[in-house]
Write a protein that holds these residues in place. Structure first.
Motif, PDB file in Angstrom:
ATOM      1  N   LEU A   4     -14.308  19.479 -26.556  1.00 15.96           N
ATOM      2  CA  LEU A   4     -13.631  19.225 -25.297  1.00 15.96           C
ATOM      3  C   LEU A   4     -13.252  17.760 -25.129  1.00 15.96           C
ATOM      4  O   LEU A   4     -14.090  16.886 -25.204  1.00 15.96           O
ATOM      5  CB  LEU A   4     -14.552  19.661 -24.155  1.00 15.96           C
ATOM      6  CG  LEU A   4     -13.974  19.687 -22.780  1.00 15.96           C
ATOM      7  CD1 LEU A   4     -12.838  20.690 -22.714  1.00 15.96           C
ATOM      8  CD2 LEU A   4     -15.038  20.092 -21.793  1.00 15.96           C
ATOM      9  N   LYS A   5     -11.991  17.493 -24.906  1.00 20.66           N
ATOM     10  CA  LYS A   5     -11.475  16.150 -24.634  1.00 20.66           C
ATOM     11  C   LYS A   5     -10.497  16.263 -23.484  1.00 20.66           C
ATOM     12  O   LYS A   5      -9.312  16.047 -23.629  1.00 20.66           O
ATOM     13  CB  LYS A   5     -10.758  15.582 -25.859  1.00 20.66           C
ATOM     14  CG  LYS A   5     -11.605  15.482 -27.085  1.00 20.66           C
ATOM     15  CD  LYS A   5     -12.201  14.126 -27.202  1.00 20.66           C
ATOM     16  CE  LYS A   5     -12.828  14.026 -28.581  1.00 20.66           C
ATOM     17  NZ  LYS A   5     -14.005  13.271 -28.617  1.00 20.66           N
ATOM     18  N   ARG A   7      -9.699  15.714 -19.105  1.00 19.40           N
ATOM     19  CA  ARG A   7     -10.035  14.861 -17.969  1.00 19.40           C
ATOM     20  C   ARG A   7     -11.135  15.497 -17.145  1.00 19.40           C
ATOM     21  O   ARG A   7     -11.186  16.706 -16.996  1.00 19.40           O
ATOM     22  CB  ARG A   7      -8.811  14.648 -17.092  1.00 19.40           C
ATOM     23  CG  ARG A   7      -7.679  13.935 -17.800  1.00 19.40           C
ATOM     24  CD  ARG A   7      -6.438  13.929 -16.958  1.00 19.40           C
ATOM     25  NE  ARG A   7      -5.844  15.271 -17.108  1.00 19.40           N
ATOM     26  CZ  ARG A   7      -5.041  15.827 -16.241  1.00 19.40           C
ATOM     27  NH1 ARG A   7      -4.708  15.222 -15.153  1.00 19.40           N
ATOM     28  NH2 ARG A   7      -4.541  17.026 -16.446  1.00 19.40           N
ATOM     29  N   ALA A   9     -14.286  16.132 -17.464  1.00 18.99           N
ATOM     30  CA  ALA A   9     -15.087  17.188 -18.072  1.00 18.99           C
ATOM     31  C   ALA A   9     -16.485  17.250 -17.459  1.00 18.99           C
ATOM     32  O   ALA A   9     -17.022  18.323 -17.257  1.00 18.99           O
ATOM     33  CB  ALA A   9     -15.182  16.976 -19.571  1.00 18.99           C
ATOM     34  N   GLU A  13     -18.684  18.523 -20.847  1.00 18.52           N
ATOM     35  CA  GLU A  13     -18.283  17.754 -22.026  1.00 18.52           C
ATOM     36  C   GLU A  13     -19.082  18.241 -23.233  1.00 18.52           C
ATOM     37  O   GLU A  13     -20.274  18.463 -23.158  1.00 18.52           O
ATOM     38  CB  GLU A  13     -18.551  16.270 -21.794  1.00 18.52           C
ATOM     39  CG  GLU A  13     -17.987  15.392 -22.866  1.00 18.52           C
ATOM     40  CD  GLU A  13     -18.147  13.929 -22.503  1.00 18.52           C
ATOM     41  OE1 GLU A  13     -18.319  13.133 -23.430  1.00 18.52           O
ATOM     42  OE2 GLU A  13     -18.105  13.600 -21.323  1.00 18.52           O
ATOM     43  N   GLY A  14     -18.423  18.428 -24.327  1.00 18.23           N
ATOM     44  CA  GLY A  14     -19.073  18.906 -25.531  1.00 18.23           C
ATOM     45  C   GLY A  14     -18.942  20.410 -25.721  1.00 18.23           C
ATOM     46  O   GLY A  14     -19.269  20.916 -26.782  1.00 18.23           O
ATOM     47  N   THR A  43     -10.367  25.879 -19.054  1.00 17.19           N
ATOM     48  CA  THR A  43      -9.546  24.769 -18.577  1.00 17.19           C
ATOM     49  C   THR A  43      -8.255  25.270 -17.955  1.00 17.19           C
ATOM     50  O   THR A  43      -7.742  26.332 -18.306  1.00 17.19           O
ATOM     51  CB  THR A  43      -9.212  23.805 -19.735  1.00 17.19           C
ATOM     52  OG1 THR A  43      -8.481  24.517 -20.732  1.00 17.19           O
ATOM     53  CG2 THR A  43     -10.467  23.213 -20.347  1.00 17.19           C
TER      54      THR A  43
END
Length: 116
Positions: A4-5, A7, A9, A13-14, A43
């Motif tokens: 995951l990259k 905004r 997050a 994240e990860g 997302t």
């Protein structure tokens, strides 16, 4: 697909990202990716909207939360039991009377800090 990259997050994240449109249009692909990763970050427009967990990951999460709750309650119970045991001490009545006799006066007096 990279990790995951996106905004904002935050805690997701990860996690492997999965666009919400994939869930709507191709549920079988979404299920396969969920089985492969255990958890997915859903997302929408580059932002994490939800986290999707497989049943095993959800059960593990619930078990960890329940264990943390039990540990907290056990600690509070031990503190309560220790304070309650102090009431059974031979000098408990004398100490309690002395506390009431002080009428709010304590030695030494309270300090508010160097600025006051």
């Amino acid at each position: 697909m990279p990790l995951l990259k996106v905004r904002d997050a935050g805690p997701a994240e990860g996690l492997e990202p999965l666009p919400a449109t994939t869930v709507r249009r191709d549920w079988s692909t979404a299920k396969a990716r969920l089985r492969a990763h255990g958890a997915l970050a859903l997302t929408s427009h580059g932002r994490v909207e939800a986290v999707l967990l497989d049943p095993a990951a959800y059960a593990a999460l619930v078990a960890r939360a329940e264990a943390a709750d039990r540990a907290l309650l056990d600690g509070l119970s031990r503190q309560f039991d220790a304070r309650l045991a102090a009431l059974g001490a031979p000098d408990a009545a004398q100490r309690l009377r002395a506390a009431f006799d002080r009428e709010g006066r304590f030695e030494p007096g309270p300090t508010a800090g160097s600025r006051f």
